[in-house]
Design a protein around this motif. Structure first.
Motif, PDB file in Angstrom:
ATOM      1  N   THR A  25       0.891  -1.160   0.000  1.00 29.14           N
ATOM      2  CA  THR A  25       0.000   0.000   0.000  1.00 29.14           C
ATOM      3  C   THR A  25       0.933   1.216   0.000  1.00 29.14           C
ATOM      4  OG1 THR A  25      -0.267   0.645   2.323  1.00 29.14           O
ATOM      5  CG2 THR A  25      -1.521  -1.306   1.571  1.00 29.14           C
ATOM      6  N   GLU A  26       0.377   2.393  -0.148  1.00 29.25           N
ATOM      7  CA  GLU A  26       1.233   3.587  -0.166  1.00 29.25           C
ATOM      8  C   GLU A  26       1.816   3.880   1.211  1.00 29.25           C
ATOM      9  OE1 GLU A  26      -1.903   3.375  -0.286  1.00 29.25           O
ATOM     10  OE2 GLU A  26      -2.968   5.131   0.473  1.00 29.25           O
ATOM     11  N   HIS A  59      -9.518  -3.655   4.236  1.00 24.77           N
ATOM     12  CA  HIS A  59      -9.219  -2.819   3.074  1.00 24.77           C
ATOM     13  C   HIS A  59     -10.322  -3.018   2.032  1.00 24.77           C
ATOM     14  CE1 HIS A  59      -5.482  -3.076   5.274  1.00 24.77           C
ATOM     15  NE2 HIS A  59      -5.049  -2.008   4.617  1.00 24.77           N
ATOM     16  N   PRO A 115      -6.944   1.855   0.189  1.00 28.00           N
ATOM     17  CA  PRO A 115      -5.578   2.289  -0.116  1.00 28.00           C
ATOM     18  C   PRO A 115      -5.455   2.810  -1.546  1.00 28.00           C
ATOM     19  CG  PRO A 115      -5.715  -0.113  -0.157  1.00 28.00           C
ATOM     20  CD  PRO A 115      -7.075   0.392   0.252  1.00 28.00           C
ATOM     21  N   HIS A 117      -2.406   2.709  -3.409  1.00 25.65           N
ATOM     22  CA  HIS A 117      -1.362   2.084  -4.225  1.00 25.65           C
ATOM     23  C   HIS A 117      -1.997   1.301  -5.379  1.00 25.65           C
ATOM     24  CE1 HIS A 117       2.007  -0.363  -5.483  1.00 25.65           C
ATOM     25  NE2 HIS A 117       2.798   0.320  -4.671  1.00 25.65           N
ATOM     26  N   ALA A 120      -2.451  -2.432  -4.798  1.00 23.41           N
ATOM     27  CA  ALA A 120      -3.512  -2.709  -3.824  1.00 23.41           C
ATOM     28  C   ALA A 120      -4.881  -2.511  -4.467  1.00 23.41           C
ATOM     29  CB  ALA A 120      -3.361  -1.796  -2.609  1.00 23.41           C
ATOM     30  N   ARG A 121      -5.001  -1.465  -5.251  1.00 26.18           N
ATOM     31  CA  ARG A 121      -6.288  -1.197  -5.910  1.00 26.18           C
ATOM     32  C   ARG A 121      -6.627  -2.290  -6.918  1.00 26.18           C
ATOM     33  NH1 ARG A 121      -8.853   3.359  -5.646  1.00 26.18           N
ATOM     34  NH2 ARG A 121      -9.249   3.720  -7.852  1.00 26.18           N
ATOM     35  N   CYS A 167       7.377   1.797  -0.408  1.00 28.80           N
ATOM     36  CA  CYS A 167       6.146   2.537  -0.114  1.00 28.80           C
ATOM     37  C   CYS A 167       6.405   4.039  -0.148  1.00 28.80           C
ATOM     38  CB  CYS A 167       5.599   2.143   1.252  1.00 28.80           C
ATOM     39  SG  CYS A 167       5.154   0.400   1.342  1.00 28.80           S
ATOM     40  N   SER A 173      -1.155   4.370   8.189  1.00 32.68           N
ATOM     41  CA  SER A 173      -2.218   5.344   7.919  1.00 32.68           C
ATOM     42  C   SER A 173      -2.650   6.107   9.177  1.00 32.68           C
ATOM     43  CB  SER A 173      -3.442   4.614   7.344  1.00 32.68           C
ATOM     44  OG  SER A 173      -3.932   3.659   8.270  1.00 32.68           O
TER      45      SER A 173
END
Ligand code: TXA
Ligand code: MG
Length: 329
Positions: A25-26, A59, A115, A117, A120-121, A167, A173
C-alpha cells in the motif's frame, strides 16, 4: 501494465483458498486475508504472533464497498472518505452485523481503509471483497516498507508477496474513529489533523474512553536496537561519550554528518517530513541488521507535518532498552 498484474490473478486464487497474501500500500505493506473467512483471518494472527484481541483493518476499494462492512456511515465518515480515499486514512465505524468477530477483535466497531497504491487497488478490484490486513511484520516490530522486508520477516508464513516497490508514505495510515457523533484521531499519519479539521470541523483526541488506541503497546514499531531521541543540542556530546566508551553507534538526523568516524554510522533523512517518513523504517531495519549498540535519533520539530514521525519515534524509543548514553557510575 502493472509489473505485478500477472500475479494479481494468482493472489486472488490464494485469497479465495484462505491463504495469506502480502501486498503493497502507499503507507506500508499489508498481510492480507479474505476478511469474510475467519479461518484465513486467524492465519494472520498466527503469522504475526499478534494477540487475537487486536483488531484488523479491512481494506476496501471505496465508499461503496465500505457500506458492506459498516452498520452506519455518518456524514463525517462520508466526507472524510470523499476527501481522502483512496489514501492513507483509516476510518473506524460501527460494524455491520456480519463482520467476523476475528476481524474486529470482538469489538462493535470495524476499521476501514481504501488504499491508493495501484497494486492494492488492482488486487481489491480483482478480488471483489474486503481484505483484512495489518502491517506485514511480526507483532511489535517495524512495519515493512519494501517487499524484501516482508519476505525477511514473514518468509514461509505468506503464500505470495506482491512487490509494488518501496512505499511512498512509509508510515502507517492516519486512523480516525467516527463514532457517537464525534471524529476522534486515534493514530497520526500522512493525513494531518488540520486536513481532517478542514473537512469535518472539530477533531477530538483519543481520551480514556474504551477505544483501543492503536500502537499503545510499548513495544510497537520498535527496532531491536536500543533507541533514544536526543535534543539536537545534546547530540554531539552524546555521540562523543558513546564513541569514547568504544561503542559502535548510529545516528539518524535531519542534517549532514560530522567528520567520519569508524564507529559512527550516520543516516541523514532530510528536512522534509515526507522524505524522512518514507525512509525511516527501512533505515531502522538497516541499522538493526548492522548490530550497532544504540541508535541516537536527533529530535524532530514539534509542528504538525512531523506529528506522525514524532509519534513513531517515541514508540520506538519506549521499547524498554533506554538508548541514552549516561555517565557510568
Ligand atoms: O497503513 C496502515 O494502516 C497499514 C496498511 C497495511 O493498511 N495497516 C496497519 O495495520 O498499520 P495494523 O494492524 O498494523 O494497525 C492498525 C491499527 C491497530 O493498532 C489496531 O489496533 C487498530 O488499527 N484498529 C483496528 N481496528 C480498530 C477498531 N475497530 N477500533 C480501534 N482501533 C482499531
Ligand atoms: Mg502494525
Amino acid at each position: 501494465m502493472l509489473p505485478e498484474a500477472a500475479r494479481i490473478e494468482e493472489a486472488v486464487v490464494l485469497l479465495n483458498a484462505g491463504e495469506l497474501v502480502a501486498f503493497p500500500t502507499e503507507t506500508v505493506y499489508g498481510l492480507g486475508a479474505d476478511a469474510r473467512n475467519p479461518v484465513a483471518v486467524a492465519r494472520i494472527f498466527a503469522a504475526k504472533g499478534r494477540p487475537a484481541s487486536h483488531p484488523l483493518i479491512v481494506h476496501v476499494s471505496g465508499l461503496a464497498s465500505a457500506r458492506e462492512w459498516a452498520a452506519d456511515l455518518p456524514d463525517a465518515a462520508r466526507q472524510l472518505a470523499d476527501a481522502f480515499w483512496p489514501g492513507p486514512l483509516t476510518i473506524v465505524l460501527p460494524k455491520a452485523a456480519d463482520v467476523p468477530a476475528v476481524v474486529t477483535g470482538g469489538q462493535a466497531t470495524v476499521a476501514l481503509r481504501a488504499p491508493a497504491h495501484p497494486v492494492a487497488r488492482a488486487l481489491l478490484a480483482a478480488f471483489g471483497g474486503g481484505i483484512a490486513a495489518p502491517s506485514a511484520n511480526r507483532y511489535g516490530r517495524i512495519s515493512p516498507t519494501r517487499a524484501a522486508d516482508v519476505r525477511e520477516e514473514l518468509g514461509d508464513h505468506v503464500a505470495l508477496v506482491l512487490d509494488g516497490g518501496p512505499c511512498e508514505v512509509g508510515l502507517e495510515s492516519t486512523i480516525v474513529a467516527c463514532l457517537d457523533g464525534r471524529v476522534t484521531l486515534l493514530r497520526p499519519g500522512a493525513v494531518s489533523r488540520s486536513q481532517l479539521r478542514d473537512v469535518v470541523g472539530q477533531i477530538a483526541d483519543a481520551g480514556v474512553d474504551s477505544l483501543r488506541v492503536p500502537g499503545r503497546d510499548r513495544s510497537h514499531y520498535a527496532p531491536r536496537t536500543a533507541l533514544a531521541i536526543i535534543e539536537a543540542g545534546a547530540l554531539q556530546p552524546q555521540i562523543a561519550r558513546a564513541l569514547a566508551s568504544g561503542e559502535r553507534i548510529a545516528v539518524i538526523a535531519r542534517g549532514a554528518a560530522p567528520p567520519a568516524s569508524e564507529r559512527l554510522t550516520w543516516r541523514q533523512l532530510g528536512r522534509q517530513p515526507a522524505d524522512y517518513g518514507r525512509a525511516l523504517y527501512a533505515t531502522l531495519r538497516e541499522l538493526d541488521r548492522m548490530g550497532v549498540a544504540r541508535i541516537l535519533v536527533e529530535d524532530v520539530p514539534g509542528d504538525e507535518p512531523w506529528a506522525a514521525i514524532a509519534d513513531r519515534l517515541q514508540r520506538a524509543a519506549a521499547q524498554g532498552g533506554d538508548g541514552a548514553v549516561t555517565d557510568a557510575t
